[in-house]
Design a protein around this motif. Structure first.
Motif, PDB file in Angstrom:
ATOM      1  N   TYR A  65      38.332  42.285  38.916  1.00 59.70           N
ATOM      2  CA  TYR A  65      38.278  41.237  39.927  1.00 59.70           C
ATOM      3  C   TYR A  65      39.449  41.475  40.855  1.00 59.70           C
ATOM      4  O   TYR A  65      40.582  41.641  40.377  1.00 59.70           O
ATOM      5  CB  TYR A  65      38.365  39.862  39.263  1.00 59.70           C
ATOM      6  CG  TYR A  65      38.396  38.673  40.207  1.00 59.70           C
ATOM      7  CD1 TYR A  65      39.514  37.859  40.290  1.00 59.70           C
ATOM      8  CD2 TYR A  65      37.295  38.359  40.996  1.00 59.70           C
ATOM      9  CE1 TYR A  65      39.538  36.763  41.139  1.00 59.70           C
ATOM     10  CE2 TYR A  65      37.316  37.262  41.853  1.00 59.70           C
ATOM     11  CZ  TYR A  65      38.444  36.473  41.906  1.00 59.70           C
ATOM     12  OH  TYR A  65      38.461  35.385  42.750  1.00 59.70           O
ATOM     13  N   LEU A 120      44.083  32.083  48.549  1.00 57.09           N
ATOM     14  CA  LEU A 120      43.011  33.063  48.419  1.00 57.09           C
ATOM     15  C   LEU A 120      42.289  33.245  49.745  1.00 57.09           C
ATOM     16  O   LEU A 120      41.856  32.284  50.378  1.00 57.09           O
ATOM     17  CB  LEU A 120      42.019  32.626  47.349  1.00 57.09           C
ATOM     18  CG  LEU A 120      40.845  33.579  47.128  1.00 57.09           C
ATOM     19  CD1 LEU A 120      41.344  34.886  46.526  1.00 57.09           C
ATOM     20  CD2 LEU A 120      39.798  32.942  46.230  1.00 57.09           C
ATOM     21  N   ARG A 127      34.262  41.894  43.389  1.00 59.79           N
ATOM     22  CA  ARG A 127      34.105  42.462  42.058  1.00 59.79           C
ATOM     23  C   ARG A 127      33.612  43.896  42.231  1.00 59.79           C
ATOM     24  O   ARG A 127      32.980  44.218  43.229  1.00 59.79           O
ATOM     25  CB  ARG A 127      33.121  41.633  41.244  1.00 59.79           C
ATOM     26  CG  ARG A 127      33.636  40.234  40.970  1.00 59.79           C
ATOM     27  CD  ARG A 127      32.750  39.460  40.006  1.00 59.79           C
ATOM     28  NE  ARG A 127      33.185  38.072  39.913  1.00 59.79           N
ATOM     29  CZ  ARG A 127      34.168  37.649  39.145  1.00 59.79           C
ATOM     30  NH1 ARG A 127      34.815  38.506  38.378  1.00 59.79           N
ATOM     31  NH2 ARG A 127      34.509  36.382  39.114  1.00 59.79           N
ATOM     32  N   VAL A 134      42.743  41.627  38.465  1.00 65.67           N
ATOM     33  CA  VAL A 134      42.684  40.878  37.208  1.00 65.67           C
ATOM     34  C   VAL A 134      41.828  41.628  36.205  1.00 65.67           C
ATOM     35  O   VAL A 134      40.746  42.121  36.554  1.00 65.67           O
ATOM     36  CB  VAL A 134      42.092  39.465  37.414  1.00 65.67           C
ATOM     37  CG1 VAL A 134      42.065  38.706  36.087  1.00 65.67           C
ATOM     38  CG2 VAL A 134      42.887  38.689  38.435  1.00 65.67           C
ATOM     39  N   ALA A 173      39.685  40.671  33.620  1.00 64.70           N
ATOM     40  CA  ALA A 173      39.070  39.440  33.131  1.00 64.70           C
ATOM     41  C   ALA A 173      38.701  39.517  31.663  1.00 64.70           C
ATOM     42  O   ALA A 173      38.557  38.509  30.997  1.00 64.70           O
ATOM     43  CB  ALA A 173      37.833  39.112  33.963  1.00 64.70           C
ATOM     44  N   LEU A 231      47.176  37.617  37.227  1.00 63.53           N
ATOM     45  CA  LEU A 231      47.015  38.321  38.482  1.00 63.53           C
ATOM     46  C   LEU A 231      48.130  39.350  38.587  1.00 63.53           C
ATOM     47  O   LEU A 231      49.302  38.994  38.552  1.00 63.53           O
ATOM     48  CB  LEU A 231      47.110  37.345  39.657  1.00 63.53           C
ATOM     49  CG  LEU A 231      45.901  36.464  39.965  1.00 63.53           C
ATOM     50  CD1 LEU A 231      46.295  35.334  40.898  1.00 63.53           C
ATOM     51  CD2 LEU A 231      44.799  37.284  40.594  1.00 63.53           C
TER      52      LEU A 231
END
Lengths: 113, 115
Positions: free
Chosen positions: B32, B46, B51, B93, B95, B103
């Motif tokens: 991510y 943000l 992705r 990231v 995930a 992050l």
């Protein structure tokens, strides 16, 4: 009041002082974070809390002590800091701890004399 | 392994021009990739995220290009405006890892758009 708020916005402290930074999120999120932002360095994650439980302590010196009394509030207690700890301390929150968008507060500019 | 390398450190663009900021990573578990925009006196916000199952994502004047094989991604700001002047951070990231919500940020790029 909306989003993520931090107080104070600016703090000057001596190396022997004890102070606390406060963060409050008004977004109903379950996860909260502390970051350190120093000049010319990437943002560094310090602590992660999920539902008031600390889930990550990113090798932060013990002179930084976090506290999360509930899912809306996060504190960073400071004690016997060093001048190199001077930085912008950012709080963030997200719905959950995984990949959800993190919303940052404006930060506390800390100067350690 | 966990670093994200961002370049350039600073960028000056004329109004109407294209701003391009590049990031590279090593950890293939990153899945991510958000970009954050930070104005002076404010926290990062943000801007756009991608992705690795897509090669490009566009939102208005902002586009992320993603090259999975090269482990690189970039932010393009079309028709750059003085109001875009800010510091931009790429991030990544993992995930699926155990580093909850971690992050990993690039070093940041200070963008200045001249009128």
């Amino acid at each position: 009041e909306t989003g993520v708020t931090q107080t104070p916005r600016h703090l000057v402290m001596g190396m022997t002082n004890k102070k606390s930074l406060k963060c409050e999120q008004h977004l109903g999120h379950n996860a909260m974070y502390w970051y350190k932002q120093s000049a010319k360095k990437p943002l560094e994650l310090m602590f992660v809390y999920s539902l008031e439980e600390r889930v990550e302590n990113n090798s932060v010196p013990s002179r930084f002590s976090p506290e999360c009394p509930n899912s809306s509030h996060l504190f960073l207690h400071l004690h016997t800091l060093q001048p190199e700890d001077s930085a912008l301390y950012l709080c963030a929150s997200s719905q959950n701890v995984m990949v959800d968008t993190q919303y940052f507060g404006p930060g506390t500019r800390l100067t350690v004399l | 392994q966990q670093q994200v390398k961002q370049s350039p450190q600073s960028l000056i663009v004329q109004k109407g021009g294209i701003s391009i900021i590049n990031c590279a990573y090593e950890n293939t578990a990153f899945d991510y990739f958000p970009w954050y925009q930070q104005f002076p006196g404010k926290g990062p916000a943000l801007l756009i995220a991608i992705r690795p199952d897509v090669s490009e994502k566009k939102e208005g004047r902002f586009t992320i290009s993603f090259n999975k094989s090269a482990k690189q991604f970039s932010l393009h700001i079309m028709d750059s405006q003085p109001g875009d002047s800010a510091t931009y951070f790429c991030a990544a990231v993992d995930a699926g890892g155990t580093s909850y919500g971690k992050l990993t940020f690039g070093q940041g790029t200070i963008l200045t758009v001249h009128p």
